[in-house]
Motif scaffolding. Structure first.
Motif, mmCIF file in Angstrom:
data_model
loop_
_atom_site.group_PDB
_atom_site.id
_atom_site.type_symbol
_atom_site.label_atom_id
_atom_site.label_comp_id
_atom_site.label_asym_id
_atom_site.label_seq_id
_atom_site.Cartn_x
_atom_site.Cartn_y
_atom_site.Cartn_z
ATOM 1 N N ARG A 62 38.788 40.629 36.668
ATOM 2 C CA ARG A 62 39.862 39.830 36.300
ATOM 3 C C ARG A 62 39.590 38.521 35.825
ATOM 4 N NH1 ARG A 62 40.016 41.830 41.604
ATOM 5 N NH2 ARG A 62 41.554 43.325 42.135
ATOM 6 N N ASP A 63 38.639 37.895 35.855
ATOM 7 C CA ASP A 63 37.941 36.545 35.321
ATOM 8 C C ASP A 63 37.527 36.748 33.648
ATOM 9 O OD1 ASP A 63 37.430 33.604 36.244
ATOM 10 O OD2 ASP A 63 35.910 34.405 34.842
ATOM 11 N N ILE A 64 38.214 36.075 32.946
ATOM 12 C CA ILE A 64 38.047 36.424 31.511
ATOM 13 C C ILE A 64 36.392 35.522 31.349
ATOM 14 C CG2 ILE A 64 38.967 34.074 30.799
ATOM 15 C CD1 ILE A 64 39.147 37.416 28.943
ATOM 16 N N ASP A 65 36.145 34.431 32.166
ATOM 17 C CA ASP A 65 34.844 33.977 31.973
ATOM 18 C C ASP A 65 33.793 35.043 32.164
ATOM 19 O OD1 ASP A 65 35.954 31.511 30.722
ATOM 20 O OD2 ASP A 65 36.070 30.633 32.839
ATOM 21 N N LEU A 66 33.959 35.838 33.295
ATOM 22 C CA LEU A 66 33.098 36.670 33.658
ATOM 23 C C LEU A 66 32.905 37.792 32.642
ATOM 24 C CD1 LEU A 66 31.059 37.944 35.809
ATOM 25 C CD2 LEU A 66 32.990 38.872 36.933
ATOM 26 N N LEU A 67 34.090 38.146 32.230
ATOM 27 C CA LEU A 67 33.816 39.301 31.197
ATOM 28 C C LEU A 67 33.166 38.930 30.038
ATOM 29 C CD1 LEU A 67 35.039 42.010 30.863
ATOM 30 C CD2 LEU A 67 37.245 41.109 29.393
ATOM 31 N N GLU A 68 33.554 37.331 29.378
ATOM 32 C CA GLU A 68 32.758 36.994 28.302
ATOM 33 C C GLU A 68 31.113 36.983 28.474
ATOM 34 O OE1 GLU A 68 35.511 35.419 24.957
ATOM 35 O OE2 GLU A 68 32.910 35.837 25.115
ATOM 36 N N ARG A 69 31.098 36.694 29.735
ATOM 37 C CA ARG A 69 29.176 36.671 29.968
ATOM 38 C C ARG A 69 29.022 37.919 30.150
ATOM 39 N NH1 ARG A 69 26.896 36.740 35.152
ATOM 40 N NH2 ARG A 69 28.659 36.133 36.323
ATOM 41 N N ILE A 70 29.585 39.091 30.698
ATOM 42 C CA ILE A 70 29.038 40.517 30.657
ATOM 43 C C ILE A 70 29.044 40.736 29.081
ATOM 44 C CG2 ILE A 70 29.598 42.850 31.231
ATOM 45 C CD1 ILE A 70 30.807 41.431 33.706
ATOM 46 N N ALA A 71 30.078 40.654 28.373
ATOM 47 C CA ALA A 71 29.695 40.924 26.868
ATOM 48 C C ALA A 71 28.771 40.434 26.286
ATOM 49 C CB ALA A 71 31.179 40.718 26.226
ATOM 50 N N GLY A 72 28.524 39.062 26.517
ATOM 51 C CA GLY A 72 27.611 38.324 25.831
ATOM 52 C C GLY A 72 26.053 38.860 26.284
ATOM 53 N N HIS B 112 45.114 44.509 40.307
ATOM 54 C CA HIS B 112 45.398 45.350 41.494
ATOM 55 C C HIS B 112 46.165 44.595 42.706
ATOM 56 C CE1 HIS B 112 43.748 48.650 39.453
ATOM 57 N NE2 HIS B 112 42.482 48.322 39.902
ATOM 58 N N ARG B 113 45.526 43.326 42.873
ATOM 59 C CA ARG B 113 46.021 42.560 43.797
ATOM 60 C C ARG B 113 47.287 41.787 43.488
ATOM 61 N NH1 ARG B 113 41.474 39.080 46.982
ATOM 62 N NH2 ARG B 113 41.197 41.399 47.161
ATOM 63 N N ALA B 114 47.542 41.219 42.030
ATOM 64 C CA ALA B 114 48.485 40.663 41.670
ATOM 65 C C ALA B 114 49.621 41.772 41.531
ATOM 66 C CB ALA B 114 48.222 40.324 40.212
ATOM 67 N N ALA B 115 49.443 43.060 41.307
ATOM 68 C CA ALA B 115 50.424 44.050 41.315
ATOM 69 C C ALA B 115 51.006 44.199 42.499
ATOM 70 C CB ALA B 115 49.898 45.305 40.681
ATOM 71 N N ALA C 48 48.529 50.078 44.133
ATOM 72 C CA ALA C 48 47.855 48.836 43.715
ATOM 73 C C ALA C 48 47.025 48.709 45.015
ATOM 74 C CB ALA C 48 48.818 47.834 43.555
ATOM 75 N N ALA C 49 47.608 48.547 46.148
ATOM 76 C CA ALA C 49 46.940 48.272 47.479
ATOM 77 C C ALA C 49 45.655 49.102 47.466
ATOM 78 C CB ALA C 49 47.864 48.421 48.746
ATOM 79 N N ALA C 50 45.880 50.479 47.452
ATOM 80 C CA ALA C 50 44.673 51.558 47.622
ATOM 81 C C ALA C 50 43.526 50.989 46.474
ATOM 82 C CB ALA C 50 44.895 52.696 47.424
ATOM 83 N N ARG C 51 43.803 50.757 45.341
ATOM 84 C CA ARG C 51 42.850 50.427 44.389
ATOM 85 C C ARG C 51 42.129 48.962 44.840
ATOM 86 N NH1 ARG C 51 45.181 52.725 38.660
ATOM 87 N NH2 ARG C 51 46.045 54.483 39.380
ATOM 88 N N ASP C 52 42.897 48.183 45.449
ATOM 89 C CA ASP C 52 42.381 46.848 45.705
ATOM 90 C C ASP C 52 41.767 47.089 47.211
ATOM 91 O OD1 ASP C 52 41.890 44.171 45.346
ATOM 92 O OD2 ASP C 52 43.382 43.515 46.770
ATOM 93 N N LEU D 183 50.042 45.414 35.352
ATOM 94 C CA LEU D 183 48.989 44.790 35.831
ATOM 95 C C LEU D 183 47.787 45.511 36.453
ATOM 96 C CD1 LEU D 183 51.303 42.238 38.035
ATOM 97 C CD2 LEU D 183 49.748 41.798 36.202
ATOM 98 N N MET D 184 48.242 46.776 37.078
ATOM 99 C CA MET D 184 47.424 47.839 37.396
ATOM 100 C C MET D 184 46.368 48.286 36.215
ATOM 101 S SD MET D 184 49.443 49.891 40.244
ATOM 102 C CE MET D 184 48.293 50.800 40.583
ATOM 103 N N SER D 185 47.007 48.376 35.145
ATOM 104 C CA SER D 185 46.372 49.051 34.056
ATOM 105 C C SER D 185 45.307 48.020 33.660
ATOM 106 C CB SER D 185 47.331 49.276 33.036
ATOM 107 O OG SER D 185 47.828 48.268 32.233
ATOM 108 N N ASP D 186 45.481 46.887 33.656
ATOM 109 C CA ASP D 186 44.430 45.784 33.340
ATOM 110 C C ASP D 186 43.676 45.229 34.578
ATOM 111 O OD1 ASP D 186 43.889 44.456 30.911
ATOM 112 O OD2 ASP D 186 44.905 42.280 31.635
ATOM 113 N N GLY D 187 43.526 45.929 35.520
ATOM 114 C CA GLY D 187 42.510 45.764 36.661
ATOM 115 C C GLY D 187 43.321 44.738 37.584
#
Length: 421
Positions: free
Chosen positions: A70-80, A238-241, A275-279, A232-236
């Motif tokens: 959910r965190d863009i900084d974490l996604l950037e770190r993994i991609a890097g 789930h809690r926000a959804a 959404a709750a189940a996926r969370d 929201l669910m399609s973008d991961g």
């Protein structure tokens, strides 16, 4: 053995161009990417963790579906850490390294979505007259596109939507027209999710919310929130959804609510349960399922009011899906056995049930049953099986783990869908 486990993970450049890899990246499904590392590159969770800058428990959680980014900084770190090439970063919705600070990010849409992307980002100034289309024709075209969607004819929906969306007003319009526009943008949200374009789906959901607000119609507003939870669910997220759903539940439906409101509200609550189940919020998932069941009893028999397909059977289908998400394969199959598939009116719902059954059987280790369920889904809805990245991951896992007696057939299925086991 220890030396082998510590060998750096080398990812061939061609790996990122495989259809199942691209599909997983488009949905930001790192768990699916890590599974492909394991199957194709022989990478252990430890080696993946070292390469991605994660811990082994983190990688395990992603692969088990217990965690999403959910965190863009974490996604950037993994991609890097994985040294993703620009084309792979774009699929994740990240900027290329040279543009990371310039705001030039964004995934490249598939060619077949180019016109739909343009319709979601109109260049006309606010107040310009819409393309000529009479109100009755707008209703008819929207209804036709929704019927095609529920029949899993997604290519026809994608062809029809650009002309339809640009026919709605950008500024002025009567309440009924804005409500219809909200419906059309909800449809765009759903089909973009099916095609793995979650970022564009969020744009469409936002357009739907805006149109619903301008309509001033409660049913349109609630239906648009259902589209938002789906995006929201399609973008991961789930809690926000789930929070979108629980935030509108109290007092949302009065004792004398009309059938349209009951159907849309019930469908929204079911989305919240998923959404709750996926969370991994088991208690909330079951609470929302029970709430939806109570609404279904008020609504009466199954139907397709306001294009929701909501009713008692729809609630049972979601019990199957929720059980699969929570890892309760036996419960999922028990619920599925109470549904008469031949009596389901909507093709999309038939396919969804078969695919949930396939996932449940695969969790249970019953590979032959899982294969038969996928084939049943393919028979009734070939575009659903061919286009969904989640289905491709399912087929890849099935082909990779199938026993010898099923290996040839499962790999033929994977080859037909362009999935590398």
């Amino acid at each position: 053995m220890a030396e082998h486990r510590m060998t750096p993970l080398v990812i061939p450049d061609a790996f990122w161009d495989q259809p199942d890899v691209r599909a997983a990246l488009s949905e930001r499904d790192l768990g699916a990417v890590f599974h492909l590392f394991r199957r194709q590159l022989g990478a252990s969770q430890n080696r993946i963790a070292i390469a991605a800058g994660l811990t082994q428990p983190d990688v395990s959680a992603f692969m088990a579906g217990r965690r999403t980014v959910r965190d863009i900084d974490l996604l950037e770190r993994i991609a890097g850490g994985l040294d993703l090439p620009a084309r792979a970063r774009h699929l994740l919705g990240l900027a290329s390294p040279e543009h990371a600070d310039s705001g030039q990010a964004g995934p490249t849409p598939a060619p077949e979505l180019t016109e739909l992307v343009a319709a979601l980002h109109p260049s006309a100034a606010p107040g310009d007259p819409p393309a000529s289309m009479e109100p009755d024709l707008l209703h008819a075209r929207t209804a036709a596109a929704k019927r095609d969607y529920q029949a899993c004819r997604y290519s026809k929906v994608v062809d029809a939507l650009p002309r339809l969306l640009t026919a709605f007003p950008t500024r002025h319009g009567d309440p009924d027209t804005w409500a219809l526009a909200a419906d059309a943008y909800q449809l765009a949200t759903s089909v973009l999710i099916k095609l793995g374009a979650s970022g564009l789906a969020m744009v469409a959901a936002d357009r739907s919310l805006t149109a619903a607000e301008r309509s001033g119609q409660p049913v349109a507003a609630m239906a648009s929130k259902r589209a938002l939870t789906h995006a929201l669910m399609s973008d991961g997220h789930h809690r926000a959804a789930r929070q979108v759903v629980t935030g509108v539940m109290n007092g949302a439906v009065s004792p004398g609510a009309p059938p349209r409101m009951l159907a849309v509200y019930g469908a929204l609550v079911l989305r919240g349960a998923s959404a709750a189940a996926r969370d991994e919020d088991r208690a909330t998932a079951h609470q929302l399922l029970d709430e939806a069941a109570a609404v279904a009893r008020r609504a009466g028999s199954d139907g397709n009011v306001h294009w929701t397909g909501f009713g008692p059977t729809n609630v049972v289908q979601h019990r199957v899906s929720v059980a699969v998400s929570l890892g309760d394969a036996g419960a999922a199959i028990d619920h599925a056995r109470t549904v008469r598939v031949d009596q389901l009116a909507l093709v999309e719902r038939k396919a969804a049930l078969w695919l949930d059954v396939a996932r449940a059987y695969l969790q249970w280790g019953k590979h032959h049953r899982a294969y038969e369920a996928v084939r049943a889904a393919e028979e009734v809805a070939p575009e659903e099986v061919r286009n969904r990245s989640s289905v491709r991951v399912l087929v890849g896992d099935l082909a990779a783990t199938a026993p010898w007696s099923l290996r040839a057939r499962s790999r033929q299925l994977a080859d037909r869908l362009g999935v590398a086991p």
